[in-house]
Design an enzyme around this catalytic site. Structure first.
Site, PDB file in Angstrom:
ATOM      1  N   ASN A  52      -9.583 118.722  97.242  1.00  0.00           N
ATOM      2  CA  ASN A  52      -8.639 117.872  97.974  1.00  0.00           C
ATOM      3  C   ASN A  52      -8.954 116.400  97.710  1.00  0.00           C
ATOM      4  O   ASN A  52     -10.121 116.005  97.575  1.00  0.00           O
ATOM      5  CB  ASN A  52      -8.613 118.190  99.475  1.00  0.00           C
ATOM      6  CG  ASN A  52      -9.956 118.172 100.156  1.00  0.00           C
ATOM      7  OD1 ASN A  52     -10.992 118.442  99.544  1.00  0.00           O
ATOM      8  ND2 ASN A  52      -9.963 117.856 101.435  1.00  0.00           N
TER       9      ASN A  52
ATOM     10  N   CYS B   6      -3.792 118.545  98.299  1.00  0.00           N
ATOM     11  CA  CYS B   6      -4.672 119.673  98.627  1.00  0.00           C
ATOM     12  C   CYS B   6      -5.368 120.191  97.361  1.00  0.00           C
ATOM     13  O   CYS B   6      -4.867 120.018  96.244  1.00  0.00           O
ATOM     14  CB  CYS B   6      -3.869 120.825  99.220  1.00  0.00           C
ATOM     15  SG  CYS B   6      -3.214 120.509 100.866  1.00  0.00           S
TER      16      CYS B   6
ATOM     17  N   GLU C 235      -5.630 123.200  96.271  1.00  0.00           N
ATOM     18  CA  GLU C 235      -4.847 124.213  95.563  1.00  0.00           C
ATOM     19  C   GLU C 235      -3.826 123.559  94.636  1.00  0.00           C
ATOM     20  O   GLU C 235      -3.673 123.936  93.472  1.00  0.00           O
ATOM     21  CB  GLU C 235      -4.096 125.113  96.570  1.00  0.00           C
ATOM     22  CG  GLU C 235      -4.986 125.878  97.508  1.00  0.00           C
ATOM     23  CD  GLU C 235      -5.292 125.129  98.799  1.00  0.00           C
ATOM     24  OE1 GLU C 235      -5.470 123.885  98.763  1.00  0.00           O
ATOM     25  OE2 GLU C 235      -5.367 125.788  99.846  1.00  0.00           O
TER      26      GLU C 235
ATOM     27  N   CYS D 135      -2.144 125.746 103.037  1.00  0.00           N
ATOM     28  CA  CYS D 135      -1.088 125.165 103.878  1.00  0.00           C
ATOM     29  C   CYS D 135       0.285 125.597 103.362  1.00  0.00           C
ATOM     30  O   CYS D 135       0.413 126.168 102.265  1.00  0.00           O
ATOM     31  CB  CYS D 135      -1.203 123.648 103.908  1.00  0.00           C
ATOM     32  SG  CYS D 135      -0.503 122.835 102.450  1.00  0.00           S
TER      33      CYS D 135
ATOM     34  N   CYS E 251       1.383 124.226  99.879  1.00  0.00           N
ATOM     35  CA  CYS E 251       0.694 124.919  98.779  1.00  0.00           C
ATOM     36  C   CYS E 251       1.260 126.320  98.578  1.00  0.00           C
ATOM     37  O   CYS E 251       1.398 126.782  97.451  1.00  0.00           O
ATOM     38  CB  CYS E 251      -0.807 124.969  99.027  1.00  0.00           C
ATOM     39  SG  CYS E 251      -1.576 123.331  98.864  1.00  0.00           S
TER      40      CYS E 251
HETATM   41  N1  THU Z   1      -6.431 120.901 102.654  1.00  0.00           N
HETATM   42  C1  THU Z   1      -6.506 121.512 101.431  1.00  0.00           C
HETATM   43  O1  THU Z   1      -7.047 120.945 100.466  1.00  0.00           O
HETATM   44  N2  THU Z   1      -5.948 122.733 101.304  1.00  0.00           N
HETATM   45  C2  THU Z   1      -5.315 123.410 102.319  1.00  0.00           C
HETATM   46  O2  THU Z   1      -4.640 124.396 102.080  1.00  0.00           O
HETATM   47  C3  THU Z   1      -5.475 122.942 103.691  1.00  0.00           C
HETATM   48  C4  THU Z   1      -5.754 121.471 103.794  1.00  0.00           C
HETATM   49  C5  THU Z   1      -7.051 119.578 102.805  1.00  0.00           C
HETATM   50  C6  THU Z   1      -6.073 118.455 102.915  1.00  0.00           C
HETATM   51  C7  THU Z   1      -6.873 117.420 103.680  1.00  0.00           C
HETATM   52  O3  THU Z   1      -7.638 116.669 102.754  1.00  0.00           O
HETATM   53  C8  THU Z   1      -7.830 118.250 104.542  1.00  0.00           C
HETATM   54  O4  THU Z   1      -7.825 119.531 103.975  1.00  0.00           O
HETATM   55  C9  THU Z   1      -7.455 118.318 105.994  1.00  0.00           C
HETATM   56  O5  THU Z   1      -6.153 118.734 106.149  1.00  0.00           O
END
Ligand code: THU
Length: 129
Positions: free
Chosen positions: A41, A52, A54, A85, A88
């Site tokens: 992320n 994110c 992913e 999320c 994604c």
């Molecule tokens: N985040 C991800 O990288 N992947 C996800 O599927 C859930 C959320 C990250 C985004 C942000 O930097 C942190 O987690 C908090 O939301």
């Protein structure tokens, strides 16, 4: 590639996470056409610009010509299972609709299909008149 190897790649990628705001680090690793791409992320002071892990990994794969992803592993610094999320999941629908999502705490593993995580998802098919 087996799940364990992909999870280890995701854990490695998590070290590169840029998460000064949430302090929540996420790592992802995917396999496509026998090639592994990783992602983390990448946050931004304008929070909505955050990427994110992913989508970072998927963008890296697609930008190098791989549009058919088989499997993606996801880990986070919480040590809990970290489900992807909604945004994604939608991007997974585009590039890995028949693929698999592997969640790991680092030790334990849970496996889902993208279809399970995004039932009745929107795709190009739905734009046909
Ligand atoms: N985040 C991800 O990288 N992947 C996800 O599927 C859930 C959320 C990250 C985004 C942000 O930097 C942190 O987690 C908090 O939301």
């Amino acid at each position: 590639m087996d799940n364990r190897k992909l999870i280890d790649k995701a854990l490695e990628a998590m070290n590169y996470a840029y998460a000064p705001y949430s302090k929540f680090k996420v790592g992802a690793a995917l396999i496509t056409d026998g090639v592994v791409y990783t992602g983390c992320n990448i946050e931004n002071s304008s929070f909505g610009a955050t990427i994110c892990a992913e989508r970072c990994a998927i963008s890296k794969a697609v930008s190098e010509g791989h549009k058919n992803i088989q499997k993606i592993a996801i880990v986070s610094s919480s040590g809990n299972f970290t489900p992807p999320c909604g945004i994604c999941r939608q991007v997974m629908e585009e590039f890995m609709a028949d693929g698999t999502v592997v969640l790991s705490t680092g030790k334990e593993i849970k496996e889902y299909t993208v279809r399970e995580l995004l039932p009745a998802g929107f795709s190009a098919e739905d734009m046909k008149g």
